[in-house]
Write an enzyme that holds these catalytic residues in place. Structure first.
Site, mmCIF file in Angstrom:
data_model
loop_
_atom_site.group_PDB
_atom_site.id
_atom_site.type_symbol
_atom_site.label_atom_id
_atom_site.label_comp_id
_atom_site.label_asym_id
_atom_site.label_seq_id
_atom_site.Cartn_x
_atom_site.Cartn_y
_atom_site.Cartn_z
ATOM 1 N N GLY A 262 1.203 -0.906 -0.134
ATOM 2 C CA GLY A 262 -0.149 0.126 -0.055
ATOM 3 C C GLY A 262 1.046 0.769 0.018
ATOM 4 C CG ASP A 263 3.685 4.449 1.614
ATOM 5 O OD1 ASP A 263 4.428 5.288 0.335
ATOM 6 O OD2 ASP A 263 3.408 4.886 2.260
ATOM 7 C CG ASP A 264 7.432 4.578 -1.537
ATOM 8 O OD1 ASP A 264 6.962 4.622 -2.254
ATOM 9 O OD2 ASP A 264 7.853 5.076 -0.755
ATOM 10 C CB SER A 295 3.402 0.090 -5.080
ATOM 11 O OG SER A 295 3.171 1.042 -4.045
#
Length: 479
Positions: A262-264, A295
């Site tokens: 959900g992020d990098d 992502s």
């Protein structure tokens, strides 16, 4: 690094399909059998352990309901007697089962080994999660001012620590944390799945991490870190579930990892504004190879935004990404100070991207109002080559430096970005300077400086690639 494997040459689509199918089939096989030689389970470690114990020896109950926090702490405490020089080291075997626990710490010359059918579950009882001090290079928690919850698996001032096994699972059960974060019901910053601090020689291999409350793997103030053959999975809308975040670390190797986040997927950091400047510990000499990333809301590889100790000598190659916001993103701001320099990327195969490249000098996130407005970050010597991107649906690049302090020394060679829709201005550039050759669509004018041949990529061997990991065998006890 010893035992390195090489990816074969292949077309982007063929490589993508092979990587995804190989990851799925390898994970399934490992879950059924685990890596083995002549009936013995195998793991990589700087040195094989002379002493072993099972979690059940300390009262562990793998029913998914009974708390095993005390069992984990007792087991590690028992094995820590072998952590000194000449002690032979210890290994804690986590057998098949669902092992509910709050946070616990590891010890030196130690291996945490997860059976292929073992699942370590993060406790849903928040009283089991201690509050610890913020990192000195951040000055506060990342979510909230003040302290932070301990990470599920942690440790500080360690030497030679390994997390490995038969592709067992560490499940943070993060949904509770995500809900409380979104509804602003947390007083402190969420803990991570794995955080190792002030340590030397950290190896994480052949495990699956899922549903972290926030970041998954966070080595900080450490050196000689290897993350290899790790699968990380989180819902793509889960908040701040970064995959692997080396933070003020040197000599780091990240290889053969598959991350849905959900992020990098990977974010390299080194402290936040005045606190990171004062702590002054850079992230440097980092290699990333054969990474596969999904992502949709963030980057495949990010540098920053917390980079106030400096970031340099980052080498990434053989990267595959699908449905991700950007391939490489540099995030910084006035007040960060320090530098991001000598970043080398080659061999990226990308499909369905918002941007291929994204740099911003106006990230705007600060720990407090005490940052120095004269602390201007330097971004220079950034190289990208041999990049193929299809299905780019926003722009080939969004490159925004700092007025009066442009990002310099950008080099692009043999880059093709196929946009899903024709755009009059496929590049968005301001306050950047560089050169390019063989780039389609043609880059913005500040990057059209003449250049012959390839962009630079170092040819020397880093010390982390010379770290020798032994194949260690462990006979799983019969139940």
């Amino acid at each position: 690094m010893a035992l390195q494997t090489q990816a074969p040459n292949a077309s982007p689509l063929h490589l993508l399909l092979c990587v995804v199918l190989l990851a799925a089939s390898t994970s399934a096989a490992a879950r059924r059998h685990g890596p083995s030689v002549s009936g013995q389970s195998m793991y990589l470690a700087p040195s094989c352990r002379a002493h072993t114990a099972s979690l059940t020896d300390f009262g562990g109950v793998g029913d998914g309901n009974t708390s095993n926090t005390a069992a984990f702490k007792s087991a590690v405490d028992h094995l820590s007697q072998y952590s000194g020089e000449g002690g032979g080291g210890g290994m804690l075997y986590v057998p098949a089962g669902r092992w509910l626990t709050g946070p616990f710490n590891l010890t030196s010359h130690f291996t945490l080994y997860l059976d292929s059918d073992a699942v370590i579950l993060g406790s849903q009882d928040m009283s089991e999660w201690p509050i610890i001090d913020p990192l000195p290079s951040y000055g506060r928690g990342r979510d909230k001012a003040g302290g932070r919850y301990a990470s599920l698996i942690g440790g500080s001032n360690l030497t030679d620590v390994v997390i490995s096994g038969g592709n067992g699972t560490i499940d943070g059960q993060g949904a509770m944390w995500w809900s409380k974060f979104h509804s602003n019901k947390l007083k402190y910053t969420r803990g991570y799945l794995v955080e190792v601090m002030h340590s030397d020689t950290v190896v994480i291999t052949n495990v699956t991490l899922v549903n972290s409350p926030a970041w998954n793997i966070h080595p900080v103030y450490s050196r000689n870190v290897v993350v290899k053959g790790v699968t990380i999975l989180a819902p793509t809308r889960s908040p701040n579930t970064d995959g692997i975040n080396p933070d003020s670390c040197s000599h780091v190797s990240i290889e053969d990892c598959y991350i849905v986040s959900g992020d990098d997927c990977v974010a390299i950091k080194s402290g936040w504004d005045e606190y990171g400047i004062a702590y002054g510990m850079p992230s440097e000499h980092i290699v990333i190879r054969r990474l596969t990333c999904v992502s949709p809301t963030s980057a495949v590889i990010a540098l920053g935004s917390e980079m106030s100790g400096g970031i340099s000598d980052v080498r990434a190659e053989d990267i595959t990404a699908v449905n991700s916001e950007s391939a490489v993103r540099i995030k910084t701001a006035v007040g960060r100070g320090a530098y991001v320099r000598d970043v080398f990327v080659r061999g990226m195969n990308l499909d369905t991207m918002k941007w291929v490249f994204w740099m911003t000098g106006n990230y705007k996130s600060h720990p407090d109002d005490g940052y120095d407005p004269n602390a201007i970050p330097v971004v220079e010597n950034i190289s990208y080559q041999d990049v193929v991107a299809t299905g780019v649906y926003k722009e080939a690049a969004r490159l925004e430096g700092i007025q009066g302090a442009p990002f310099k020394g950008i080099c692009m060679a043999n880059v093709t970005a196929t946009l899903s829709k024709s755009r009059k201005y496929p590049w968005n550039c301001a306050d950047v300077e560089g050169v390019s050759v063989g780039v389609t669509p043609p880059p913005c004018q500040p990057l059209q400086g003449a250049h012959d041949g390839a962009c630079p990529f170092p040819t020397d061997t880093l010390p982390i690639d010379q770290l020798v990991l032994q194949q260690c065998a462990y006979s799983v006890p019969k139940i």
